[in-house]
Enzyme design. Structure first.
Site, PDB file in Angstrom:
ATOM      1  CG  HIS A 251       8.335   1.233  12.705  1.00 45.69           C
ATOM      2  ND1 HIS A 251       8.241  -0.034  12.198  1.00 45.69           N
ATOM      3  CD2 HIS A 251       8.948   1.991  11.737  1.00 45.69           C
ATOM      4  CE1 HIS A 251       8.756  -0.054  10.973  1.00 45.69           C
ATOM      5  NE2 HIS A 251       9.195   1.171  10.670  1.00 45.69           N
TER       6      HIS A 251
ATOM      7  CD  GLU B 111      15.206  20.668 -27.253  1.00 40.17           C
ATOM      8  OE1 GLU B 111      16.357  20.218 -27.112  1.00 40.17           O
ATOM      9  OE2 GLU B 111      14.552  20.512 -28.316  1.00 40.17           O
ATOM     10  CG  HIS B 112      15.386  25.158 -27.553  1.00 40.86           C
ATOM     11  ND1 HIS B 112      15.296  24.101 -28.447  1.00 40.86           N
ATOM     12  CD2 HIS B 112      16.563  25.015 -26.904  1.00 40.86           C
ATOM     13  CE1 HIS B 112      16.391  23.357 -28.342  1.00 40.86           C
ATOM     14  NE2 HIS B 112      17.172  23.885 -27.414  1.00 40.86           N
TER      15      HIS B 112
ATOM     16  CG  ASP C 167      21.652  24.732 -30.005  1.00 42.49           C
ATOM     17  OD1 ASP C 167      21.044  24.244 -29.036  1.00 42.49           O
ATOM     18  OD2 ASP C 167      21.164  24.805 -31.151  1.00 42.49           O
TER      19      ASP C 167
ATOM     20  CE1 TYR D  51      24.528   6.829 -29.602  1.00 38.89           C
ATOM     21  CE2 TYR D  51      23.652   8.995 -30.158  1.00 38.89           C
ATOM     22  CZ  TYR D  51      24.003   7.700 -30.527  1.00 38.89           C
ATOM     23  OH  TYR D  51      23.853   7.299 -31.838  1.00 38.89           O
TER      24      TYR D  51
ATOM     25  CG  HIS E 109      18.417  20.385 -34.595  1.00 40.29           C
ATOM     26  ND1 HIS E 109      19.674  20.066 -34.131  1.00 40.29           N
ATOM     27  CD2 HIS E 109      18.113  21.579 -34.032  1.00 40.29           C
ATOM     28  CE1 HIS E 109      20.103  21.018 -33.324  1.00 40.29           C
ATOM     29  NE2 HIS E 109      19.182  21.964 -33.260  1.00 40.29           N
TER      30      HIS E 109
ATOM     31  CD  GLN F 259      14.789  23.502 -32.627  1.00 38.40           C
ATOM     32  OE1 GLN F 259      15.391  24.367 -32.020  1.00 38.40           O
ATOM     33  NE2 GLN F 259      14.969  22.215 -32.372  1.00 38.40           N
TER      34      GLN F 259
END
Length: 418
Positions: A404, A311-312, A345, A114, A246, A243
């Site tokens: 078994h 995330e970062h 990025d 995506y 976005h 950031q």
């Protein structure tokens, strides 16, 4: 600015999930599952206001896209692709053999990617996903991206051409994820879906996990920055804005033990926002999801960052190496003032598809190895079997699994009789 306790209280409140869209996404998924292409055309018109004659981008358009972009952009795409490919080749899992047991790795057969296309165009997402799949030797790579009135951005198609994407389809949102999961007359069913997207894309991936594999359930993009009295205020501010641009839900966290530094950033932040081309987006992000946090010492800073599991993480202190190994939960770590998150990025090598919303506590960023499956192989000779079978027999007896135990014992018995 916020103390550790104040921040955690506010952040927990801000993270309360909004589940109002769940039912509508379920309906879209069921519609696509039942009506296939017909539903795709309908949603393209309803959500993107684009009435298409065909969903798939012709192969000649993908190939020709390289001639529709500037030489500078073509060079940038190729250079980034080179660095990403080289890094992923180095970390790719190889088959492991240890005597009579070994682990084999295989590429996934079909992968769907995506590529967002709402507020901006993201050829970098193609580079950061399709390159990895290609290094893994995935046989068929399918890209879906929201339709545009003037056609798909040539930069996205050029990135698809450079990375070796097989097919591109003009469809976005939850409907595209459903199409990849179930297949339609035009769009093939895939084995795994990767790539970032909005809340509808993330929710549909969550609902369809099990029908299809996914990379992660992405939340809002985020960065945490650690600064001290020697950090460059302008660098920090631009990293915050990078950031925040976005989307309106993007999260930014600024941690420092130096109160005066936090004050300096706060004083200059609005002026920088006013000069930003994407001011409307940035302003909303900063107003609702920017957290300046005053910590008491390095240990509390580490504790808060591990709680955020961002995330970062950008560490622009005098000695950023002090944090290595102590901060455990992070998607990607950027050390020093010349390793801004923005370089990650586009060109550094590791993928920018990273865990968000505290999921770095139990997951990691996308790598070539996410496009591989593996299985073990056990091929024991008689001597090795005799050595380990008694332990297996004892465990089978403890668990009350008598067949078994018999399956194991009969091989020892037959051996003695012969």
């Amino acid at each position: 600015m916020l103390s550790k306790t104040q921040f955690i209280k506010q952040f927990e409140q801000d993270r309360i999930a909004d589940e109002r869209n769940t039912e509508s996404v379920k309906n879209i998924i069921e519609d696509v599952k039942t009506n296939k292409d017909q539903a795709i055309f309908k949603y393209n018109k309803k959500f993107d206001n684009v009435d298409l004659e065909q969903i798939e981008v012709p192969q000649h358009e993908i190939k020709n896209s390289i001639n529709l972009i500037s030489h500078e952009l073509k060079s940038a795409l190729e250079t980034s692709h080179k660095y990403i490919k080289a890094f992923q080749q180095k970390i790719k899992h190889e088959n492991v053999t240890t005597g009579q047991t070994y682990q084999l790795y295989h590429p996934i057969e079909k992968v769907g990617i995506y590529v967002p296309g709402g507020k901006a165009s993201y050829p970098s997402t193609v580079l950061m996903t399709a390159t990895l799949a290609k290094v893994a030797n995935v046989k068929e790579i399918i890209v879906v991206t929201p339709p545009q009135k003037d056609g798909i951005d040539p930069a996205i198609l050029a990135a698809c051409h450079i990375t070796g994407v097989n097919r591109v389809f003009q469809v976005g949102g939850a409907q595209s994820i459903a199409a990849l999961a179930y297949g339609t007359e035009s769009i093939p069913k895939v084995d795994k879906i990767v790539g970032p997207g909005n809340q509808f894309v993330s929710l549909s991936k969550q609902l369809l996990y099990g029908v299809v594999g996914i990379d992660q359930i992405a939340g809002p993009s985020e960065i945490a920055l650690i600064a001290d009295e020697h950090s460059n205020v302008d660098y920090i501010i631009q990293d915050i804005l990078a950031q925040a641009e976005h989307d309106e839900q993007a999260r930014t966290f600024l941690l420092s033990t130096d109160q005066s530094f936090l004050s300096k950033v706060n004083q200059k932040l609005q002026q920088a926002i006013d000069l930003a081309p994407r001011k409307n987006i940035i302003e909303k992000s900063i107003k609702n999801f920017h957290y300046p946090i005053l910590t008491t010492d390095i240990n509390e800073t580490i504790e808060v960052v591990n709680y955020i599991a961002p995330e970062h993480l950008s560490i622009q202190t005098t000695e950023p190496d002090l944090y290595i190994g102590k901060i455990k939960y992070v998607g990607a770590m950027f050390l020093g003032q010349y390793s801004p998150e923005a370089i990650g990025d586009y060109a550094a090598g590791p993928s920018h598809v990273l865990p968000t919303d505290q999921t770095a506590r139990f997951s990691n960023g996308l790598t070539v190895n996410d496009f591989l499956t593996s299985h073990s192989v056990i091929h024991l000779d008689e001597h090795a079997y005799q050595e380990i079978a008694p332990s297996a027999i004892a465990l089978a007896e403890e668990e009350g699994l008598y067949q078994h135990k018999q399956s194991l014992e009969v091989r020892l018995t037959n051996n003695k009789e012969s």
